[in-house]
Design an enzyme around this catalytic site. Structure first.
Site, mmCIF file in Angstrom:
data_model
loop_
_atom_site.group_PDB
_atom_site.id
_atom_site.type_symbol
_atom_site.label_atom_id
_atom_site.label_comp_id
_atom_site.label_asym_id
_atom_site.label_seq_id
_atom_site.Cartn_x
_atom_site.Cartn_y
_atom_site.Cartn_z
ATOM 1 N N TYR A 36 -2.165 -21.342 9.819
ATOM 2 C CA TYR A 36 -1.374 -20.247 10.395
ATOM 3 C C TYR A 36 -0.320 -20.810 11.347
ATOM 4 O O TYR A 36 0.840 -20.371 11.334
ATOM 5 C CB TYR A 36 -2.283 -19.246 11.112
ATOM 6 C CG TYR A 36 -1.532 -18.021 11.573
ATOM 7 C CD1 TYR A 36 -1.043 -17.097 10.641
ATOM 8 C CD2 TYR A 36 -1.299 -17.781 12.922
ATOM 9 C CE1 TYR A 36 -0.349 -15.973 11.045
ATOM 10 C CE2 TYR A 36 -0.598 -16.661 13.336
ATOM 11 C CZ TYR A 36 -0.122 -15.759 12.392
ATOM 12 O OH TYR A 36 0.585 -14.649 12.811
ATOM 13 N N ARG A 61 0.830 -1.206 0.000
ATOM 14 C CA ARG A 61 0.000 0.000 0.000
ATOM 15 C C ARG A 61 0.866 1.257 0.000
ATOM 16 O O ARG A 61 1.266 1.754 1.049
ATOM 17 C CB ARG A 61 -0.945 -0.025 1.203
ATOM 18 C CG ARG A 61 -1.973 -1.140 1.124
ATOM 19 C CD ARG A 61 -2.863 -1.204 2.342
ATOM 20 N NE ARG A 61 -2.162 -1.683 3.518
ATOM 21 C CZ ARG A 61 -2.746 -1.920 4.689
ATOM 22 N NH1 ARG A 61 -4.050 -1.704 4.839
ATOM 23 N NH2 ARG A 61 -2.046 -2.363 5.725
ATOM 24 N N PHE A 93 -4.686 -6.956 11.892
ATOM 25 C CA PHE A 93 -4.542 -8.357 11.487
ATOM 26 C C PHE A 93 -5.871 -9.112 11.531
ATOM 27 O O PHE A 93 -6.245 -9.809 10.583
ATOM 28 C CB PHE A 93 -3.519 -9.033 12.399
ATOM 29 C CG PHE A 93 -2.967 -10.317 11.862
ATOM 30 C CD1 PHE A 93 -1.925 -10.327 10.952
ATOM 31 C CD2 PHE A 93 -3.473 -11.537 12.296
ATOM 32 C CE1 PHE A 93 -1.400 -11.511 10.462
ATOM 33 C CE2 PHE A 93 -2.963 -12.727 11.810
ATOM 34 C CZ PHE A 93 -1.919 -12.715 10.894
#
Length: 246
Positions: A156, A41, A193
């Protein structure tokens, strides 16, 4: 012993557009480092770099894109390419906190590609110059999820166990040099997150609010800075940081 001096050293922070990465950029700049703030970004990065010419360089980087990671040094101005340190904060758990059969294989493998392969790609892009100099510092972001498995975290967890093994192996590979390798293992930290995981800000807020305790991004940035400013003869191999209430 004197702490390691970061003034005028160039440090690349991957995943610098928010959370732990953005907080780390601010602390490193406060130490006088020249910081390459890298992420996808660019608008966020340009805000970080505003009014800091010569001190903070925004760089578009997608760690999940092999070409983006491989070309990152070449895309920097000549005076920014002598990278002393790299801090790899980029990662995600989009689609996570779900039972394995509740998402498709591409969702799961994308987590692995960003968290594990992305870390490998960034390290590979900087390691040659560190090895040629015989010094440098690599900091990876692991997690308590790389120590303890929980329901809904199979992928994860797998990614962070892999980051831990990779970081340990990297440290061993360069143990006879002055290249330092550190893994920071944060506990639950209140960032964007969880919102990116679910795409739901309200759900993310409730998730953090219902936890016994949470850390702030600045808490983890402090830990990163501690490791990077330890005396040159000291390698902080792993640093586990958790909220007081867990």
């Amino acid at each position: 012993m004197d702490k390691f001096e970061l003034r005028d050293k160039i440090v690349l922070v991957a995943g610098a557009s928010s959370g732990i990465g953005a907080a780390t950029v601010e602390l490193l700049l406060g130490e006088g480092a020249r910081v390459v703030a890298a992420a996808r970004r660019m608008d966020r990065l340009q805000s970080l770099a505003k009014d800091r010419p010569g001190h903070c360089l925004p760089l578009q980087l997608d760690v999940a894109d092999p070409a983006s990671a491989a070309s990152m040094i070449d895309r920097m101005p000549e005076g920014w390419r002598n990278i002393h340190g790299v801090v790899i904060c980029a990662g995600h758990d989009v689609g996570g906190r779900a039972r394995f059969d509740q998402a498709d294989a591409d969702t799961w493998t994308d987590i692995i590609d960003t968290n594990v392969n992305g870390t490998i790609r960034v390290c590979r892009a900087v390691i040659d110059q560190m090895a040629a100099r015989g010094n440098g510092h690599i900091v990876t972001l692991g997690s308590t999820a790389g120590l303890r498995v929980y329901p809904g975290g199979s992928i994860y967890n797998a990614s962070k166990f892999a980051v831990r093994a990779f970081t340990d192996g990297l440290r061993m590979d360069f143990a006879q040099t002055d290249i330092r390798v550190t893994e920071i293992l944060p506990g639950l930290t209140r960032t964007e997150f969880a919102e990116s995981r679910w795409g739901d800000g309200g759900k993310a807020q409730t998730f953090y609010d219902n936890a016994p305790g949470t850390l702030a991004p600045e808490d983890i940035a402090d830990a990163i800075l501690y490791a990077m400013t330890a005396p040159a003869s000291v390698n902080v191999s792993q640093l586990l940081v958790e909220p007081t209430r867990v």
